[in-house]
Scaffold this motif. Structure first.
Motif, PDB file in Angstrom:
ATOM      1  N   ASN A  94      71.996  42.654  59.530  1.00 23.44           N
ATOM      2  CA  ASN A  94      72.115  41.242  59.881  1.00 23.44           C
ATOM      3  C   ASN A  94      71.146  40.381  59.085  1.00 23.44           C
ATOM      4  O   ASN A  94      71.515  39.339  58.545  1.00 23.44           O
ATOM      5  N   MET A  95      69.897  40.812  59.008  1.00 18.78           N
ATOM      6  CA  MET A  95      68.893  39.980  58.340  1.00 18.78           C
ATOM      7  C   MET A  95      69.145  39.847  56.841  1.00 18.78           C
ATOM      8  O   MET A  95      68.818  38.822  56.244  1.00 18.78           O
ATOM      9  N   ILE A  96      69.758  40.867  56.217  1.00 19.29           N
ATOM     10  CA  ILE A  96      69.983  40.794  54.781  1.00 19.29           C
ATOM     11  C   ILE A  96      70.946  39.672  54.423  1.00 19.29           C
ATOM     12  O   ILE A  96      70.929  39.164  53.293  1.00 19.29           O
ATOM     13  N   ALA A  97      71.776  39.255  55.377  1.00 18.30           N
ATOM     14  CA  ALA A  97      72.694  38.148  55.103  1.00 18.30           C
ATOM     15  C   ALA A  97      71.934  36.868  54.775  1.00 18.30           C
ATOM     16  O   ALA A  97      72.419  36.032  53.992  1.00 18.30           O
ATOM     17  N   LEU A  98      70.762  36.686  55.367  1.00 20.51           N
ATOM     18  CA  LEU A  98      69.958  35.499  55.060  1.00 20.51           C
ATOM     19  C   LEU A  98      69.575  35.463  53.584  1.00 20.51           C
ATOM     20  O   LEU A  98      69.483  34.389  52.983  1.00 20.51           O
ATOM     21  N   GLY A  99      69.325  36.626  53.012  1.00 21.12           N
ATOM     22  CA  GLY A  99      68.964  36.652  51.602  1.00 21.12           C
ATOM     23  C   GLY A  99      70.167  36.563  50.687  1.00 21.12           C
ATOM     24  O   GLY A  99      70.216  35.733  49.778  1.00 21.12           O
ATOM     25  N   VAL A 100      71.171  37.396  50.936  1.00 21.25           N
ATOM     26  CA  VAL A 100      72.312  37.492  50.018  1.00 21.25           C
ATOM     27  C   VAL A 100      73.156  36.230  50.042  1.00 21.25           C
ATOM     28  O   VAL A 100      73.428  35.610  49.004  1.00 21.25           O
ATOM     29  N   VAL A 101      73.600  35.818  51.240  1.00 18.19           N
ATOM     30  CA  VAL A 101      74.556  34.713  51.334  1.00 18.19           C
ATOM     31  C   VAL A 101      73.891  33.375  51.011  1.00 18.19           C
ATOM     32  O   VAL A 101      74.549  32.468  50.487  1.00 18.19           O
ATOM     33  N   SER A 102      72.618  33.237  51.290  1.00 23.33           N
ATOM     34  CA  SER A 102      71.936  31.990  50.922  1.00 23.33           C
ATOM     35  C   SER A 102      72.030  31.746  49.418  1.00 23.33           C
ATOM     36  O   SER A 102      72.259  30.614  48.964  1.00 23.33           O
ATOM     37  N   LEU A 103      71.862  32.803  48.639  1.00 22.37           N
ATOM     38  CA  LEU A 103      71.914  32.647  47.184  1.00 22.37           C
ATOM     39  C   LEU A 103      73.340  32.466  46.680  1.00 22.37           C
ATOM     40  O   LEU A 103      73.593  31.636  45.793  1.00 22.37           O
ATOM     41  N   THR A 104      74.284  33.231  47.208  1.00 25.10           N
ATOM     42  CA  THR A 104      75.672  33.034  46.761  1.00 25.10           C
ATOM     43  C   THR A 104      76.180  31.649  47.138  1.00 25.10           C
ATOM     44  O   THR A 104      76.983  31.059  46.405  1.00 25.10           O
ATOM     45  N   TRP A 105      75.700  31.114  48.261  1.00 22.11           N
ATOM     46  CA  TRP A 105      76.111  29.773  48.682  1.00 22.11           C
ATOM     47  C   TRP A 105      75.619  28.716  47.699  1.00 22.11           C
ATOM     48  O   TRP A 105      76.383  27.830  47.277  1.00 22.11           O
ATOM     49  N   VAL A 106      74.359  28.799  47.306  1.00 20.52           N
ATOM     50  CA  VAL A 106      73.806  27.817  46.381  1.00 20.52           C
ATOM     51  C   VAL A 106      74.441  27.940  44.998  1.00 20.52           C
ATOM     52  O   VAL A 106      74.746  26.940  44.343  1.00 20.52           O
ATOM     53  N   LEU A 107      74.672  29.163  44.557  1.00 21.32           N
ATOM     54  CA  LEU A 107      75.212  29.369  43.216  1.00 21.32           C
ATOM     55  C   LEU A 107      76.661  28.927  43.106  1.00 21.32           C
ATOM     56  O   LEU A 107      77.020  28.155  42.202  1.00 21.32           O
ATOM     57  N   VAL A 108      77.525  29.412  44.008  1.00 15.30           N
ATOM     58  CA  VAL A 108      78.947  29.149  43.821  1.00 15.30           C
ATOM     59  C   VAL A 108      79.695  28.858  45.125  1.00 15.30           C
ATOM     60  O   VAL A 108      80.727  28.195  45.105  1.00 15.30           O
ATOM     61  N   GLY A 109      79.184  29.319  46.259  1.00 12.32           N
ATOM     62  CA  GLY A 109      79.903  29.119  47.511  1.00 12.32           C
ATOM     63  C   GLY A 109      80.073  27.661  47.877  1.00 12.32           C
ATOM     64  O   GLY A 109      81.169  27.234  48.278  1.00 12.32           O
ATOM     65  N   TYR A 110      79.018  26.867  47.742  1.00  5.81           N
ATOM     66  CA  TYR A 110      79.094  25.459  48.144  1.00  5.81           C
ATOM     67  C   TYR A 110      80.096  24.686  47.303  1.00  5.81           C
ATOM     68  O   TYR A 110      80.874  23.879  47.824  1.00  5.81           O
ATOM     69  N   THR A 111      80.106  24.928  46.011  1.00  4.45           N
ATOM     70  CA  THR A 111      81.029  24.165  45.163  1.00  4.45           C
ATOM     71  C   THR A 111      82.481  24.550  45.420  1.00  4.45           C
ATOM     72  O   THR A 111      83.375  23.709  45.327  1.00  4.45           O
ATOM     73  N   ILE A 112      82.744  25.825  45.762  1.00  2.68           N
ATOM     74  CA  ILE A 112      84.109  26.217  46.124  1.00  2.68           C
ATOM     75  C   ILE A 112      84.524  25.571  47.443  1.00  2.68           C
ATOM     76  O   ILE A 112      85.664  25.133  47.607  1.00  2.68           O
ATOM     77  N   ALA A 113      83.576  25.480  48.390  1.00  4.86           N
ATOM     78  CA  ALA A 113      83.903  24.928  49.704  1.00  4.86           C
ATOM     79  C   ALA A 113      83.950  23.403  49.698  1.00  4.86           C
ATOM     80  O   ALA A 113      84.859  22.800  50.281  1.00  4.86           O
TER      81      ALA A 113
END
Length: 546
Positions: free
Chosen positions: A46-65
């Motif tokens: 569970n805690m690893i999601a804070l690290g992994v998804v935070s970075l994917t969100w800033v890199l490419v997730g936010y712009t896709i959404a």
């Protein structure tokens, strides 16, 4: 453009923090319900999601959404890759946003990031005991971009195809719970069942930890649902109130059903019902009134409780009932919005069937459910199967019951029956120990070893146990944990109404070294403590020359 509103900005940032807090809350909620030797692995997943998804969100997730629509309402373009060229605050009519809302774009990025983080983490409750850590990290990174971000675009961007179609989702009944629930279905097909499921059950290691986690989730859900209007106003207050009322109603209904069906109203049932109510009210929180929220919560407690049987009907080993609580709850709430929607609460919403709006909204909600579930299920299966083929997603069967040692080389707990015994006296600093005296029996002299099994309760006080045996003539006393086979398995209650028959019962093994003339007195003392002569043994021994 107006300057950012300080109050609205502060509220959104606080809500972002509340939603972030839900991820460790989810870790504790799940961590308390898994086996003792799998606790650290669950917390880590569970805690690893804070690290992994935070970075994917800033890199490419936010712009896709939330980037400008790239066409057909399916996903955004890549102009905002890495947040290198941020635009103005969220566009008018984004989600429930209108032209009066002025908050910094980064506040919106941060708030939405926390939703992206916790959504895939929900999957870990279903797959408890079966995820390889490296495979899970890769799955998180890919899923957050390929599945979550497009669904968020569909519903929460003004150009998203479901948003234009008229499907509504206040805070994630579809984007979070339905998408994660469909992902659970797909991942379970790839990682399979635990050994011997459903014939063996996994007792929780710490119900108190689960309750603490549930409390954090309930608290964090005020930000989860309260911040989606992006304003600190009456609508936010309505959403928070609805959130709490639905959880309370679902809790009470779940407890009543537990009492009728199982004979007990349990604390795990209470928090399970509350979380079901929270998940179900999520898509409706900013679109319905308080009375409707109570009704939605009550229906959540009823439907989600009976949905516990779903995993047996589907033959899917959903370890912690994610399907019943989150998947069913998210879809149920989405459809109930088509009945209880109220434009008097939110002018950007629509009236449901019960408010005279006809069946149009209900139809649009149904289309949203089918579309999100189908998309998430198919894409998730492809991702999970690809990860399994590439580096492995499922742990070897031999490691399923010992993930903490296999993956981290550590244990969450270092307690046993002996160290848990009570003793008199207040805590104090211990003085340096005095040198041990001469043994009561000289080396080389024949002695006896008496071994007996005791129920834990009569021997609960370690000082009394020691003193009684020493008075009877014992030279040394050793106490350890043991389990004995029973002719009649003992039925024990597990969380959420499940039972298991335990063929081994816990005992304390007491090993006493005593001189030959003291054996009778030691046996009498052990008899007084509940030891049975049929489980007691006396052996000759010789003290080893030091």
């Amino acid at each position: 453009m107006s300057a950012p509103n300080a109050g609205d900005t502060a509220w959104v940032l606080v809500c972002a923090g509340l939603v972030l807090f839900m991820t460790p809350g989810l870790a504790a909620f799940y961590g308390g319900m898994v086996r003792t030797r799998n606790v650290l692995a669950m917390l880590q997943q569970n805690m690893i999601a804070l690290g992994v998804v935070s970075l994917t969100w800033v890199l490419v997730g936010y712009t896709i959404a939330f980037g400008d629509d790239a066409g057909s309402g399916l996903f955004g373009n890549l102009e905002l890759f890495g947040l290198a060229d941020l635009k103005v605050p969220p566009a008018p009519n984004l989600h429930v946003v209108d032209g009066r809302i002025t908050i910094p774009t980064l506040a919106f990025v941060l708030f939405q990031m926390m939703f992206a983080v916790i959504t895939p983490a929900l999957v870990t409750g279903a797959t408890a005991g079966r995820l390889r850590f490296g495979g899970w990290v890769l799955f998180l990174a890919v899923w957050s971009v390929v599945v979550y971000a497009p669904i968020a675009h569909w519903l929460w961007h003004p150009g998203g195809w479901l948003a234009k179609f008229g499907t509504q989702d206040w805070a994630g009944g579809l984007v979070v719970h339905a998408s994660a629930g469909a992902a659970v279905l797909a991942v379970l097909l790839v990682v399979g069942r635990r050994r011997d499921w459903p014939h063996t059950a996994a007792p929780p290691n710490s119900i108190p930890l689960t309750i603490v986690g549930a409390g954090i989730l309930w608290f964090g859900w005020f930000g989860f649902n309260g911040g989606d209007g992006l304003q600190a106003n009456g609508l936010a207050a309505q959403a928070v109130l609805n959130t709490h009322l639905a959880a309370a109603a679902a809790m009470l209904v779940w407890l009543a059903l537990e009492r009728v069906t199982d004979g007990h109203s349990t604390v795990v049932g209470a928090v399970s019902g509350a979380v079901a109510g929270l998940a179900t009210v999520t898509p409706t929180a900013g679109y319905v009134n308080a009375a409707s929220a109570v009704a939605i919560g009550a229906l959540a407690g009823l439907v989600c409780h009976f949905a516990l049987k779903l995993k047996y009907l589907l033959r899917l080993d959903d370890a912690l009932d994610v399907l019943a609580v989150h998947f069913v709850g998210g879809m149920l709430g989405t459809l109930l919005l088509g009945l209880f929607g109220n434009r008097g609460v939110n002018p950007l919403g629509a009236d449901g069937l019960f408010l005279g709006g006809g069946g149009g909204l209900l139809w649009r909600q149904l289309v949203g459910v089918v579309s999100v579930v189908a998309f998430s299920f198919v894409l998730t299966w492809l991702i999970a199967a690809g990860v399994q083929a590439l580096i492995g997603l499922r742990v070897p069967p031999a490691d399923q019951e010992r993930l903490d040692q296999a993956q981290q080389g550590a244990d969450a707990y270092h307690l046993g029956g002996v160290t848990s015994l009570t003793a008199p006296g207040a805590p104090r600093r211990r003085a340096a120990a005095a040198p041990a005296g001469e043994p009561a029996v000289p080396s080389g002299q024949r002695v006896r070893v008496v071994t007996a099994l005791l129920e834990p309760d009569p021997a609960a006080n370690s000082a009394d146990l020691r003193d009684a045996l020493l008075r009877a003539g014992a030279i040394s006393v050793i106490v350890s944990d043991a389990a004995v086979a029973t002719t009649t398995p003992q039925a024990s209650l597990l969380p959420r109404g499940y039972w298991q028959d335990q063929p081994l019962s816990a005992r304390l093994r007491v090993t006493v070294l005593v001189g030959a003339d003291g054996v009778g007195a030691v046996l009498d003392e052990l008899d007084r403590m509940g030891a049975r002569r049929s489980d007691t043994f006396v052996q000759e021994a010789e003290r080893v020359q030091s």
